[in-house]
Design a protein around this motif. Structure first.
Motif, PDB file in Angstrom:
ATOM      1  N   ILE A 112      45.459  45.931  69.479  1.00 30.59           N
ATOM      2  CA  ILE A 112      44.029  45.949  69.185  1.00 30.59           C
ATOM      3  C   ILE A 112      43.754  45.022  68.004  1.00 30.59           C
ATOM      4  CG2 ILE A 112      42.067  47.381  68.505  1.00 30.59           C
ATOM      5  CD1 ILE A 112      43.541  49.780  69.687  1.00 30.59           C
ATOM      6  N   ASP A 113      42.746  44.158  68.145  1.00 30.59           N
ATOM      7  CA  ASP A 113      42.296  43.351  67.007  1.00 30.59           C
ATOM      8  C   ASP A 113      40.795  43.535  66.820  1.00 30.59           C
ATOM      9  OD1 ASP A 113      40.606  40.981  68.091  1.00 30.59           O
ATOM     10  OD2 ASP A 113      42.374  40.912  69.386  1.00 30.59           O
ATOM     11  N   GLU A 114      40.340  43.372  65.585  1.00 26.74           N
ATOM     12  CA  GLU A 114      38.916  43.493  65.247  1.00 26.74           C
ATOM     13  C   GLU A 114      38.282  42.107  65.109  1.00 26.74           C
ATOM     14  OE1 GLU A 114      38.860  45.839  61.721  1.00 26.74           O
ATOM     15  OE2 GLU A 114      39.322  47.717  62.754  1.00 26.74           O
ATOM     16  N   GLN A 116      44.827  34.852  65.842  1.00 24.75           N
ATOM     17  CA  GLN A 116      43.900  33.731  65.958  1.00 24.75           C
ATOM     18  C   GLN A 116      42.472  34.193  66.216  1.00 24.75           C
ATOM     19  OE1 GLN A 116      45.763  31.440  69.067  1.00 24.75           O
ATOM     20  NE2 GLN A 116      47.145  30.383  67.655  1.00 24.75           N
ATOM     21  N   ALA A 117      42.293  35.443  66.688  1.00 18.71           N
ATOM     22  CA  ALA A 117      40.952  35.950  66.979  1.00 18.71           C
ATOM     23  C   ALA A 117      40.229  36.438  65.728  1.00 18.71           C
ATOM     24  CB  ALA A 117      41.039  37.087  68.003  1.00 18.71           C
ATOM     25  N   LEU A 118      40.947  36.652  64.631  1.00 22.67           N
ATOM     26  CA  LEU A 118      40.335  37.202  63.429  1.00 22.67           C
ATOM     27  C   LEU A 118      39.529  36.152  62.689  1.00 22.67           C
ATOM     28  CD1 LEU A 118      43.227  39.410  62.008  1.00 22.67           C
ATOM     29  CD2 LEU A 118      41.483  39.998  63.681  1.00 22.67           C
ATOM     30  N   ASP A 119      38.402  36.587  62.108  1.00 21.88           N
ATOM     31  CA  ASP A 119      37.561  35.691  61.314  1.00 21.88           C
ATOM     32  C   ASP A 119      37.884  35.757  59.836  1.00 21.88           C
ATOM     33  OD1 ASP A 119      36.063  34.830  63.554  1.00 21.88           O
ATOM     34  OD2 ASP A 119      34.867  36.666  63.474  1.00 21.88           O
ATOM     35  N   ASN A 120      38.434  36.881  59.374  1.00 23.16           N
ATOM     36  CA  ASN A 120      38.799  37.010  57.964  1.00 23.16           C
ATOM     37  C   ASN A 120      39.920  38.033  57.828  1.00 23.16           C
ATOM     38  OD1 ASN A 120      37.586  39.813  57.354  1.00 23.16           O
ATOM     39  ND2 ASN A 120      35.799  38.694  58.195  1.00 23.16           N
ATOM     40  N   ALA A 121      40.536  38.055  56.638  1.00 22.86           N
ATOM     41  CA  ALA A 121      41.732  38.882  56.417  1.00 22.86           C
ATOM     42  C   ALA A 121      41.434  40.368  56.338  1.00 22.86           C
ATOM     43  CB  ALA A 121      42.445  38.431  55.137  1.00 22.86           C
ATOM     44  N   LYS A 122      40.158  40.761  56.241  1.00 23.90           N
ATOM     45  CA  LYS A 122      39.817  42.176  56.183  1.00 23.90           C
ATOM     46  C   LYS A 122      39.843  42.827  57.564  1.00 23.90           C
ATOM     47  CE  LYS A 122      36.956  41.824  52.003  1.00 23.90           C
ATOM     48  NZ  LYS A 122      35.618  42.056  51.419  1.00 23.90           N
ATOM     49  N   GLN A 123      39.733  42.032  58.606  1.00 23.04           N
ATOM     50  CA  GLN A 123      39.768  42.573  59.965  1.00 23.04           C
ATOM     51  C   GLN A 123      41.201  42.988  60.311  1.00 23.04           C
ATOM     52  OE1 GLN A 123      38.063  39.191  61.996  1.00 23.04           O
ATOM     53  NE2 GLN A 123      36.026  40.135  62.028  1.00 23.04           N
ATOM     54  N   ALA A 124      41.334  44.044  61.086  1.00 20.02           N
ATOM     55  CA  ALA A 124      42.638  44.694  61.290  1.00 20.02           C
ATOM     56  C   ALA A 124      43.264  44.323  62.634  1.00 20.02           C
ATOM     57  CB  ALA A 124      42.476  46.213  61.206  1.00 20.02           C
ATOM     58  N   THR A 142      39.126  43.004  70.547  1.00 18.88           N
ATOM     59  CA  THR A 142      39.774  43.037  71.862  1.00 18.88           C
ATOM     60  C   THR A 142      40.888  44.065  71.862  1.00 18.88           C
ATOM     61  OG1 THR A 142      39.300  40.688  72.195  1.00 18.88           O
ATOM     62  CG2 THR A 142      41.016  41.644  73.576  1.00 18.88           C
ATOM     63  N   GLN A 143      41.060  44.728  73.016  1.00 12.21           N
ATOM     64  CA  GLN A 143      42.170  45.669  73.209  1.00 12.21           C
ATOM     65  C   GLN A 143      42.935  45.269  74.466  1.00 12.21           C
ATOM     66  OE1 GLN A 143      41.912  50.108  72.579  1.00 12.21           O
ATOM     67  NE2 GLN A 143      42.012  50.106  74.794  1.00 12.21           N
ATOM     68  N   ILE A 144      44.248  45.043  74.314  1.00 10.46           N
ATOM     69  CA  ILE A 144      45.098  44.670  75.445  1.00 10.46           C
ATOM     70  C   ILE A 144      46.137  45.770  75.637  1.00 10.46           C
ATOM     71  CG2 ILE A 144      46.689  42.954  76.381  1.00 10.46           C
ATOM     72  CD1 ILE A 144      45.340  40.850  74.681  1.00 10.46           C
ATOM     73  N   LYS A 145      46.235  46.255  76.871  1.00  8.61           N
ATOM     74  CA  LYS A 145      47.212  47.287  77.208  1.00  8.61           C
ATOM     75  C   LYS A 145      48.277  46.703  78.125  1.00  8.61           C
ATOM     76  CE  LYS A 145      43.706  50.942  77.002  1.00  8.61           C
ATOM     77  NZ  LYS A 145      42.983  51.979  77.779  1.00  8.61           N
ATOM     78  N   LEU A 146      49.519  46.879  77.734  1.00  8.16           N
ATOM     79  CA  LEU A 146      50.666  46.435  78.522  1.00  8.16           C
ATOM     80  C   LEU A 146      51.345  47.679  79.074  1.00  8.16           C
ATOM     81  CD1 LEU A 146      53.292  43.830  77.304  1.00  8.16           C
ATOM     82  CD2 LEU A 146      53.938  45.852  78.545  1.00  8.16           C
ATOM     83  N   LYS A 178      51.616  45.675  84.451  1.00  7.89           N
ATOM     84  CA  LYS A 178      50.362  44.933  84.464  1.00  7.89           C
ATOM     85  C   LYS A 178      49.789  44.851  83.047  1.00  7.89           C
ATOM     86  CE  LYS A 178      47.996  49.185  85.926  1.00  7.89           C
ATOM     87  NZ  LYS A 178      47.121  49.792  86.961  1.00  7.89           N
ATOM     88  N   LEU A 179      48.900  43.840  82.851  1.00 11.76           N
ATOM     89  CA  LEU A 179      48.153  43.675  81.608  1.00 11.76           C
ATOM     90  C   LEU A 179      46.696  44.027  81.870  1.00 11.76           C
ATOM     91  CD1 LEU A 179      49.430  40.287  80.098  1.00 11.76           C
ATOM     92  CD2 LEU A 179      49.736  42.551  79.139  1.00 11.76           C
ATOM     93  N   LEU A 180      46.099  44.846  80.987  1.00  8.82           N
ATOM     94  CA  LEU A 180      44.694  45.238  81.107  1.00  8.82           C
ATOM     95  C   LEU A 180      43.949  44.789  79.854  1.00  8.82           C
ATOM     96  CD1 LEU A 180      45.171  48.884  82.457  1.00  8.82           C
ATOM     97  CD2 LEU A 180      44.784  46.791  83.782  1.00  8.82           C
ATOM     98  N   PHE A 181      42.736  44.257  80.028  1.00  4.98           N
ATOM     99  CA  PHE A 181      41.967  43.695  78.917  1.00  4.98           C
ATOM    100  C   PHE A 181      40.624  44.417  78.773  1.00  4.98           C
ATOM    101  CE2 PHE A 181      44.650  40.423  80.719  1.00  4.98           C
ATOM    102  CZ  PHE A 181      45.259  39.860  79.606  1.00  4.98           C
ATOM    103  N   GLU A 182      40.286  44.759  77.526  1.00  7.94           N
ATOM    104  CA  GLU A 182      38.961  45.267  77.193  1.00  7.94           C
ATOM    105  C   GLU A 182      38.494  44.526  75.946  1.00  7.94           C
ATOM    106  OE1 GLU A 182      39.010  49.464  76.647  1.00  7.94           O
ATOM    107  OE2 GLU A 182      40.063  49.872  78.531  1.00  7.94           O
ATOM    108  N   SER A 183      37.240  44.021  75.975  1.00 10.19           N
ATOM    109  CA  SER A 183      36.773  43.250  74.833  1.00 10.19           C
ATOM    110  C   SER A 183      35.253  43.280  74.764  1.00 10.19           C
ATOM    111  CB  SER A 183      37.260  41.805  74.929  1.00 10.19           C
ATOM    112  OG  SER A 183      36.955  41.086  73.750  1.00 10.19           O
ATOM    113  N   GLU A 184      34.753  43.099  73.535  1.00  9.84           N
ATOM    114  CA  GLU A 184      33.319  43.000  73.303  1.00  9.84           C
ATOM    115  C   GLU A 184      33.090  41.961  72.217  1.00  9.84           C
ATOM    116  OE1 GLU A 184      29.520  45.840  72.081  1.00  9.84           O
ATOM    117  OE2 GLU A 184      31.482  46.722  72.541  1.00  9.84           O
ATOM    118  N   LEU A 185      32.176  41.032  72.495  1.00  4.41           N
ATOM    119  CA  LEU A 185      31.916  39.953  71.543  1.00  4.41           C
ATOM    120  C   LEU A 185      31.531  40.526  70.183  1.00  4.41           C
ATOM    121  CD1 LEU A 185      29.953  37.221  73.555  1.00  4.41           C
ATOM    122  CD2 LEU A 185      32.206  37.018  72.496  1.00  4.41           C
ATOM    123  N   GLY A 186      32.164  39.998  69.147  1.00  7.82           N
ATOM    124  CA  GLY A 186      31.866  40.402  67.783  1.00  7.82           C
ATOM    125  C   GLY A 186      32.529  41.682  67.334  1.00  7.82           C
TER     126      GLY A 186
END
Length: 556
Positions: free
Chosen positions: A488-490, A461-469, A544-548, A533-541
């Motif tokens: 990890i999502d782009e 749901q975070a992806l803007d287009n199908a080219k993002q991985a 996001t990277q989520i570590k479980l 635990k769940l760890l979150f790293e993200s930057e607008l644009g």
């Protein structure tokens, strides 16, 4: 499928929390219905919309944070208002293929059986053809009117606005029969004291009865579908159904006496509770009771969120998919073996007489392709069965104990199979890397699978287009004796000010898209139950990277 039973107090708490979390999130939605179709929908003595459909609509609105207005009028008028866009949704309409050309339907919340009513002593009717040349009263625009009009049977139809009008007309001696939905017919016959009419013969079939919108309004229908799934799996929908239809399914039960008993019991309980508070004699029991109630509410939230996720994953997939799949798995091996048996005969014919056509194609062209096609069809059928099996495992609620020997690679693989359709619609660049020699550990496979599915769906749901991985990786960190999963999502990324609140109950950045804000909160609790635990790293644009991370406390 197991269902969570929800006590009235727990239901009130759930509705209250969701209401405040979603307040002012939706525009006013106009829901239409029939003004005289009891006990499903009708105008009560106070002039207000009432009935099973109406109460169900308001319950869905509460749990989804929707602002709805129920408007009831004649059925034909309501149908035309939906078709013209004057109302947004019908809360009770029978499905048919003809109607499905114009409307999109929800899963049914009821099954409607249609009955032929007649004056006492009339011959029974078991098939539409027996109504040929008879005068039959039907509701204008109703499902039976449409069915008879398209049947080709020479029935002389008399149109009325309501089922009540049809039964009154029949009771007064006019015409031969009336087509009325079974329960509304019995209800109205009793309410109107029409003692000289009765259903004749068995009810003729059944129709799926639920919500419908104009095609193109899928977003609104999805919200009602999600709300209906939550009500079904918390037991609230069954509670509403029993309220309106219990007297027709449990003959002999004195509901007035039961209601009086419940009121008296409630008064005695409240009196006792007040006395306990005043005298402060059982504080320990109160604490234990409150703790148990909170645990039950948590279980209800877990199941509600799981069903909402399940609704996203299986959109458009019919629950009876196993039946045709079983036929394919049964028949395809027979077809494959049959072709192998006759292949030698076909080859001899080909050698002697030359090429010939099968199904419009030359034998020389398709003789090698037929076994491949049959094999691919068999493989595809097995794939469908695996997906359905995974869905059942995912939706089945199990005791919350950490007793499984969990292979996390298998958990991730099952979650990816379940979300395959969502992944393919979101990205063309998806990959997964499975770590080697991951140790088994004690846990709950079903609940961990729920977490992985939630993370994958969020990434899509975070992806803007199908080219993002989207990238998924599992690994065992032997030095720390822990297993790590990275998703990890782009996509669009998350504002830094929101990172610390991602696991807060009811916090969501996707409120307009129907998000409940429960997914990451419940996922975090599940991981904490496993000591992780769940760890979150993200930057607008940028994504996001989520570590479980789950520690391995002891070897199995």
């Amino acid at each position: 499928m197991s269902k969570v039973k929800c006590s009235p107090s727990a239901w009130l708490f759930l509705c209250t929390m969701v209401f405040f979390a979603n307040a002012f999130a939706s525009d006013n939605i106009v829901v239409g219905g029939d003004h005289n179709y009891p006990p499903y929908e009708f105008i009560n003595d106070k002039g207000d919309p009432d009935g099973y459909n109406t109460e169900l609509t308001y319950a869905i609105a509460d749990v989804m944070g929707l602002d709805v207005k129920v408007a009831l009028s004649s059925w034909d008028e309501m149908k035309h208002e939906l078709e013209n866009g004057d109302i947004d949704l019908l809360q009770g309409i029978s499905y048919s293929e003809e109607r499905a050309l114009l409307l999109d339907f929800s899963p049914p919340h009821s099954l409607i059986h249609q009955s032929v009513f007649a004056r006492i002593g009339s011959p029974p009717i078991s098939h539409l053809s027996e109504l040929s040349e008879k005068y039959v009263i039907v509701q204008s625009g109703g499902i039976m009117a449409e069915r008879i009009e398209s049947s080709g049977v020479d029935v002389r139809l008399i149109y009325v606005d309501t089922h009540a009008a049809a039964l009154r007309m029949l009771s007064s001696g006019k015409y031969d029969y009336a087509f009325v939905a079974n329960l509304p017919g019995l209800y109205l016959g009793k309410e109107l004291s029409l003692s000289n009419i009765e259903p004749v013969g068995k009810p003729l079939g059944s129709q799926r009865y639920g919500y419908a919108v104009l095609k193109g309004n899928a977003e609104l229908l999805a919200k009602f579908n999600e709300g209906l799934a939550i009500l079904k799996n918390t037991g609230k929908q069954q509670e509403i159904y029993n309220k309106w239809f219990g007297s027709y399914t449990d003959n002999g039960v004195n509901w007035q006496r039961i209601s009086l008993f419940v009121v008296i019991a409630s008064i005695l309980f409240l009196s006792f509770f007040v006395a306990v508070i005043v005298w402060n004699r059982s504080l320990a029991k109160q604490v234990a009771r409150r703790t148990k109630k909170l645990e039950q509410q948590q279980q209800q939230l877990v199941q509600a969120d799981k069903m909402a996720s399940l609704g996203i994953l299986v959109s458009g997939v019919a629950h009876e998919i196993n039946n045709p799949t079983s036929l394919l798995l049964l028949n395809l091996p027979v077809l494959k073996e049959s072709f192998e048996d006759i292949e030698e005969i076909l080859e001899e014919h080909y050698e002697v007489h030359g090429d010939f056509d099968i199904a419009g194609l030359s034998y020389s062209r398709i003789r090698k392709e037929i076994p491949l096609m049959l094999g691919e069809m068999l493989e595809g059928s097995n794939h469908i069965r695996r997906i359905v099996s995974d869905l059942r495992d995912f939706a089945r609620q199990e005791p919350q104990v950490l007793s499984d020997n969990v292979d996390l690679n298998q958990v991730v693989a099952a979650a990816i199979r379940l979300t395959d359709r969502t992944i393919k619609s979101a990205t063309d660049d998806f990959s997964v890397s499975y770590g080697e020699l991951l140790p088994l550990f004690k846990g709950n496979s079903q609940r961990l699978q729920q977490v992985i599915i939630n993370l994958i769906v969020n990434a899509c749901q975070a992806l803007d287009n199908a080219k993002q991985a989207i990238r998924i990786k599992t690994e065992y960190q032997a030095a720390n004796r822990r297993i790590k999963i990275t998703v990890i999502d782009e996509g669009c990324g998350i504002d830094a000010k929101h990172i610390s609140r991602l696991t807060d109950p009811f916090f969501t950045t996707k409120r307009k898209d129907g998000g409940t804000g429960l997914g990451l909160s419940i996922s975090s609790n599940i991981i904490e139950e496993h000591g992780g635990k769940l760890l979150f790293e993200s930057e607008l644009g940028k994504g996001t990277q989520i570590k479980l991370i789950i520690p391995i406390t002891k070897d199995i």
